[in-house]
Motif scaffolding. Sequence first.
Motif, PDB file in Angstrom:
ATOM      1  N   UNK B 136       0.803  -1.221   0.000  1.00  0.00           N
ATOM      2  CA  UNK B 136       0.000   0.000   0.000  1.00  0.00           C
ATOM      3  C   UNK B 136       0.833   1.267   0.000  1.00  0.00           C
ATOM      4  N   UNK B 137       2.075   1.176  -0.409  1.00  0.00           N
ATOM      5  CA  UNK B 137       2.936   2.360  -0.440  1.00  0.00           C
ATOM      6  C   UNK B 137       3.696   2.434  -1.756  1.00  0.00           C
ATOM      7  N   UNK B 138       4.301   3.598  -1.987  1.00  0.00           N
ATOM      8  CA  UNK B 138       5.054   3.815  -3.212  1.00  0.00           C
ATOM      9  C   UNK B 138       6.498   3.379  -3.014  1.00  0.00           C
ATOM     10  N   UNK B 139       7.044   2.744  -4.053  1.00  0.00           N
ATOM     11  CA  UNK B 139       8.428   2.293  -3.985  1.00  0.00           C
ATOM     12  C   UNK B 139       9.231   2.965  -5.091  1.00  0.00           C
ATOM     13  N   UNK B 140      10.497   3.162  -4.827  1.00  0.00           N
ATOM     14  CA  UNK B 140      11.364   3.734  -5.858  1.00  0.00           C
ATOM     15  C   UNK B 140      12.829   3.434  -5.579  1.00  0.00           C
ATOM     16  N   UNK B 141      13.638   3.654  -6.607  1.00  0.00           N
ATOM     17  CA  UNK B 141      15.091   3.475  -6.510  1.00  0.00           C
ATOM     18  C   UNK B 141      15.650   4.315  -5.365  1.00  0.00           C
ATOM     19  N   UNK B 142      16.477   3.696  -4.528  1.00  0.00           N
ATOM     20  CA  UNK B 142      17.084   4.408  -3.400  1.00  0.00           C
ATOM     21  C   UNK B 142      18.550   4.749  -3.685  1.00  0.00           C
ATOM     22  N   UNK B 143      18.974   4.489  -4.911  1.00  0.00           N
ATOM     23  CA  UNK B 143      20.387   4.564  -5.290  1.00  0.00           C
ATOM     24  C   UNK B 143      21.206   3.670  -4.351  1.00  0.00           C
ATOM     25  N   UNK B 144      20.532   2.665  -3.828  1.00  0.00           N
ATOM     26  CA  UNK B 144      21.151   1.708  -2.898  1.00  0.00           C
ATOM     27  C   UNK B 144      21.858   2.413  -1.746  1.00  0.00           C
ATOM     28  N   UNK B 145      21.121   3.273  -1.031  1.00  0.00           N
ATOM     29  CA  UNK B 145      21.728   3.947   0.126  1.00  0.00           C
ATOM     30  C   UNK B 145      22.244   2.950   1.154  1.00  0.00           C
ATOM     31  N   UNK B 146      21.676   1.716   1.105  1.00  0.00           N
ATOM     32  CA  UNK B 146      22.128   0.703   2.061  1.00  0.00           C
ATOM     33  C   UNK B 146      23.355  -0.044   1.532  1.00  0.00           C
ATOM     34  N   UNK B 147      23.877   0.346   0.389  1.00  0.00           N
ATOM     35  CA  UNK B 147      25.148  -0.186  -0.106  1.00  0.00           C
ATOM     36  C   UNK B 147      26.213   0.910  -0.120  1.00  0.00           C
ATOM     37  N   UNK B 148      25.827   2.081  -0.689  1.00  0.00           N
ATOM     38  CA  UNK B 148      26.862   3.087  -0.957  1.00  0.00           C
ATOM     39  C   UNK B 148      27.453   3.677   0.317  1.00  0.00           C
ATOM     40  N   UNK B 149      26.702   3.622   1.431  1.00  0.00           N
ATOM     41  CA  UNK B 149      27.253   4.108   2.711  1.00  0.00           C
ATOM     42  C   UNK B 149      27.509   2.952   3.678  1.00  0.00           C
ATOM     43  N   UNK B 150      27.497   1.732   3.166  1.00  0.00           N
ATOM     44  CA  UNK B 150      27.544   0.552   4.036  1.00  0.00           C
ATOM     45  C   UNK B 150      28.991   0.156   4.342  1.00  0.00           C
ATOM     46  N   UNK B 151      29.418   0.465   5.565  1.00  0.00           N
ATOM     47  CA  UNK B 151      30.826   0.237   5.901  1.00  0.00           C
ATOM     48  C   UNK B 151      31.143  -1.220   6.164  1.00  0.00           C
ATOM     49  N   UNK B 152      30.128  -2.073   6.211  1.00  0.00           N
ATOM     50  CA  UNK B 152      30.412  -3.505   6.359  1.00  0.00           C
ATOM     51  C   UNK B 152      30.758  -4.137   5.016  1.00  0.00           C
ATOM     52  N   UNK B 153      30.540  -3.400   3.937  1.00  0.00           N
ATOM     53  CA  UNK B 153      30.918  -3.914   2.622  1.00  0.00           C
ATOM     54  C   UNK B 153      32.332  -3.465   2.281  1.00  0.00           C
ATOM     55  N   UNK B 154      33.002  -4.229   1.425  1.00  0.00           N
ATOM     56  CA  UNK B 154      34.285  -3.777   0.888  1.00  0.00           C
ATOM     57  C   UNK B 154      34.069  -2.450   0.183  1.00  0.00           C
ATOM     58  N   UNK B 155      35.076  -1.604   0.184  1.00  0.00           N
ATOM     59  CA  UNK B 155      34.887  -0.281  -0.386  1.00  0.00           C
ATOM     60  C   UNK B 155      34.485  -0.346  -1.856  1.00  0.00           C
ATOM     61  N   UNK B 156      35.057  -1.327  -2.584  1.00  0.00           N
ATOM     62  CA  UNK B 156      34.739  -1.394  -4.011  1.00  0.00           C
ATOM     63  C   UNK B 156      33.305  -1.836  -4.248  1.00  0.00           C
ATOM     64  N   UNK B 157      32.668  -2.428  -3.228  1.00  0.00           N
ATOM     65  CA  UNK B 157      31.273  -2.860  -3.382  1.00  0.00           C
ATOM     66  C   UNK B 157      30.288  -1.761  -2.989  1.00  0.00           C
ATOM     67  N   UNK B 158      30.803  -0.610  -2.537  1.00  0.00           N
ATOM     68  CA  UNK B 158      29.895   0.458  -2.104  1.00  0.00           C
ATOM     69  C   UNK B 158      29.415   1.272  -3.302  1.00  0.00           C
ATOM     70  N   UNK B 159      28.768   0.572  -4.213  1.00  0.00           N
ATOM     71  CA  UNK B 159      28.139   1.193  -5.379  1.00  0.00           C
ATOM     72  C   UNK B 159      26.744   0.579  -5.483  1.00  0.00           C
ATOM     73  N   UNK B 160      25.821   1.229  -6.201  1.00  0.00           N
ATOM     74  CA  UNK B 160      24.489   0.634  -6.352  1.00  0.00           C
ATOM     75  C   UNK B 160      24.577  -0.761  -6.980  1.00  0.00           C
TER      76      UNK B 160
END
Lengths: 315, 246
Positions: B136-160
Amino acid sequence: MHPAYSVIFFTSASGGGYLLLALLALFGALGILPTDPVLGVVGFGVGFVAVTAGLLASTFHLGHPERAWRAFSQWRSSWLSREGVLSLATFVPAGLLAILWVFFGRTSMPLAILTILLALATVSATAMIYASLKPVQRWANGYVLPNYLLLGLASGATWLALITAIVLPAFYATIVLDWTAIIALGLAALGKVAYWRFIDRSRSASTPESATGLGAIGKVRLFAAPHTEENYLLKEMGYQVARKHALKLRLIALALGFTVPAILVFLAMLVSGWAAVALLALATIGNAIGTLTERWLFFAEARHTVTLYYGSEAA
Amino acid sequence: MTALPAASPKKLGLVIDLDICVGCHACAVNCKEWNSGGHAAPLTDFDAYGAKPDGVWFNRIHTFEAGEGAAGRTVHFPKSCMHCETPACVTVCPTGASFKRAADGIVLVDEDKCIGCKLCSWACPYGAREFDSQEGVMKKCTLCIDRIYNETLDERDRVPACVAACPVGARHFGDLGDEDSPVSQLVAERGGYGLMPELGYTPVNQYLPPRPSQARAGCTGATALPVDDVTPARGFLRWVDRLLSR
């Protein structure tokens, strides 16, 4: 654009309802309508019922109706939010005016002016929700706002003529209400014809070429859609009505909604008593069917730029 | 607040190279995979294995033909949220659920405030917003905010996720507000453009046009002879050939 029945009903009913409240306020304040308690109960009653039913209907298509109260918060930027705020604000002066009218047999010029201004502002805000959407060229134009006001006025004036004929059979100034209805119906028809002429003769500045930026290579056409089945975008924004059906529906809207009701109201002036009531009732029914048809077409004929990505040649 | 913030110097977005994209849909698939468990999860599907599958996608790949004959081109065309500088999807929102972040320009939906009125999807000329009728809500691209600022990922993986998945390097992620960033330089070098500029949304995402096609292919060094006609001349290879042909 997909014509959602709740929105079609909402915009039609609330448009007529707000303009009925505005006309009651106007004619009451000018002393043309007597502040008769029964007229007050029925007139304001019909207005409030139409407006409230419309507002409730507008929440039916929401994904989370229980959060609808949040829609009053963003009036600084959103026409939908402004519409919500104005629609409720109108209840205050209109409600006070109704109480004065029914229980004290009097009216008030400041409350009447406030009611008229807020009613017009609410219907204008409804129109601006559509007129501010740049991706839909058939909405984002100067014809939409006057159309919403005129169609609301035509419905409201027809309802007022009918209500007065029923409640006050011996009313001396019927002619003022009837001519108001006839003129409003005529203006609404003219406004609608002008709108249709405009959308038939103009095109959106957006094309498949501007949507893809590939115009330098040549004419752009869709080769393969992203998915085999329809998606939300196509269901919501890709609704199309066949041109031959649209023409027939335009004629129905024009004839039933405005032309025939105007003639019926005119005939009602020549007779009296229940004959006049019957003619005005028929005019009201015709206007309702015509207005709903017009509102359905307003959505069905509107085209969104997203269809350019799905094979449309024009938006 | 659905009023837009003051223009931020940082404008995170995507640059999509239409010359390179092969239309494999890997970006859309990886987007769907990541975001089915990410910030905007779930990305609901209906009748996923039936006759009429339907569902929410942030990224859809269209294929267009442009021009005629030898001068014509087939262009694969991925399209997702443009994270516009003046996103009408944000300003039309009546509840404050839609917003543009002042810090990096990303356009997001607060799903706890969204009433699902769909007006934002009408206001978006690009079709970037999709209604999830189950949530019941609208969805849209988040530019993968949960990847690009995610410090648990390798730096090279911090892209959408779409950028991480592209097998041909047709997708680039970066700060389009910084003139010296690699993405900005790519846009300047290749004549990148935004879509439907006439509407004035000023999309941040940019598209790099296909390069002019070449009239003749260069020499690849491969033989033009059919392989059947090639028989080893003599000696050991001739003996092997006869042995295998028996």
